[in-house]
Enzyme design. Structure first.
Site, short mmCIF file in Angstrom:
data_model
loop_
_atom_site.label_atom_id
_atom_site.label_comp_id
_atom_site.label_asym_id
_atom_site.label_seq_id
_atom_site.Cartn_x
_atom_site.Cartn_y
_atom_site.Cartn_z
N HIS A 123 43.67 42.02 33.59
CA HIS A 123 42.87 41.96 34.81
C HIS A 123 43.73 41.56 36.02
O HIS A 123 43.42 40.62 36.75
CB HIS A 123 41.69 41.00 34.66
CG HIS A 123 40.58 41.30 35.63
ND1 HIS A 123 39.26 41.10 35.34
CD2 HIS A 123 40.59 41.80 36.91
CE1 HIS A 123 38.50 41.44 36.38
NE2 HIS A 123 39.30 41.88 37.34
N GLU A 142 36.40 38.23 29.09
CA GLU A 142 37.79 38.07 29.50
C GLU A 142 38.19 36.60 29.39
O GLU A 142 37.53 35.76 29.99
CB GLU A 142 38.00 38.57 30.93
CG GLU A 142 37.84 40.07 31.05
CD GLU A 142 37.92 40.59 32.48
OE1 GLU A 142 38.24 41.77 32.65
OE2 GLU A 142 37.65 39.81 33.41
N ARG A 183 35.28 47.27 35.65
CA ARG A 183 34.60 46.24 34.88
C ARG A 183 34.59 46.65 33.41
O ARG A 183 34.35 47.82 33.07
CB ARG A 183 33.16 46.03 35.36
CG ARG A 183 33.03 45.23 36.65
CD ARG A 183 33.40 43.76 36.40
NE ARG A 183 33.23 42.92 37.59
CZ ARG A 183 34.18 42.68 38.48
NH1 ARG A 183 35.37 43.24 38.34
NH2 ARG A 183 33.94 41.88 39.51
#
Length: 317
Positions: free
Chosen positions: A284, A262, A233
């Site tokens: 990600h 994000e 994270r």
């Protein structure tokens, strides 16, 4: 008839087959959903599927028909669990689906950084090999993994698998205890792992205890100028402090797959870091092999079926 709404279905790649429930239902997909549209789109639904669309207390209170928030991921820091519990809403997540995808991505980042893969590829494309005057080009220092200490923060299935892969390369994996607490059996003190590791890899959830877990004081402990790998994270690492640590030579490089927010703003610290030759930033996608995504989708179908049957599969509430 159960009304099901998937608020951010585009978080799964094309080609991933999401099994539709066998119980009577009406299913609506939205590719993505902005915060101001959540209530309107989820109104009247008994089941909402979300990967990253947040549910705070106000949103939950505005959806009286909602009975299940099914997270199409493992992390649940974007859901107000207490508010859901108070409203009698079940919350579920997906577990163990990326036990190959994430660890393989971690090792890919470590190998690419230690062996300078991208800088050497850039040199070849720029013609530097032809001007070297010999068969090999030595413009970047390459390091082996054997004998290096791999410090792991989080000892769940992902951390354990990364430890296995690291060991296969001859690394010495060690698990860190919690910050500010005495090390449990099988772990070393948090500060010791920071100080003695050649590579640090994060595999813990984001919560009040772990937010900015690695910031200025922690970078100052890093005696071996390690690589820092974060596929967990973004909020675990103070990105501005990481930028300063790279400037000061406290870390030798970083592999980053997660940020906060994000995607990151173009003028953010993480986007500046992405321009450095010793930093790899990926969007990600450590979790996102097609095999892992299909496992996720299959498990999501099973979670929905279990909920309708009254079974407590993957419940967080």
């Amino acid at each position: 008839m159960h009304r099901i709404v998937f608020l951010d279905s585009a978080t799964l790649a094309e080609g991933v087959v999401l099994p539709r429930p066998r119980f009577p239902h009406e299913w609506t997909n939205f590719a993505s959903t902005a915060p101001q549209d959540i209530v309107a789109r989820a109104q009247g639904a008994q089941i909402v599927v979300t990967n990253k669309v947040p549910f705070d207390a106000a949103t939950i209170a505005a959806l009286p028909d909602l009975r299940l928030i099914a997270i199409a991921a493992t992390g649940f820091d974007h859901i107000d669990l207490a508010a859901a519990r108070a409203a009698g809403i079940a919350v579920t997540n997906i577990r163990g689906y990326s036990v190959d995808s994430v660890p393989e991505h971690v090792l890919a980042l470590i190998l690419a950084l230690k062996r300078q893969i991208l800088p050497y590829v850039a040199d070849v494309r720029a013609g530097a090999w032809q001007t070297a005057g010999q068969f090999a080009l030595h413009t970047h220092s390459i390091k082996d993994l054997r004998g290096k200490r791999l410090g792991l923060f989080g000892s769940g299935s992902l951390g354990q698998r990364v430890a296995e892969l690291g060991k296969a390369f001859g690394m010495e994996p060690v698990f860190a205890g919690r910050k500010g607490a005495r090390a449990r059996p099988g772990t070393l003190e948090f500060e010791e792992v920071m100080a003695t590791s050649d590579v640090l890899s994060l595999h813990c959830p984001l919560n009040a205890e772990t937010e900015n877990m690695i910031a200025g004081p922690e970078f100052a402990l890093m005696r071996k100028k390690p690589l820092l790998i974060n596929t967990a994270r973004g909020g675990l690492v103070d990105e501005a402090a990481l930028e300063r640590a790279l400037d000061d030579g406290l870390v030798s490089g970083a592999g980053i797959d997660v940020t906060r927010p994000e995607p990151p703003p173009m003028d953010s610290a993480i986007m500046r870091l992405a321009q450095r030759p010793n930093v790899l930033v990926t969007p990600h996608i450590a979790w996102a092999s097609l095999e892992a995504q299909q496992t996720l989708a299959d498990q999501l179908g099973a979670v929905l079926a279990a909920f309708v049957k009254g079974e407590r599969m993957n419940r967080l509430d």
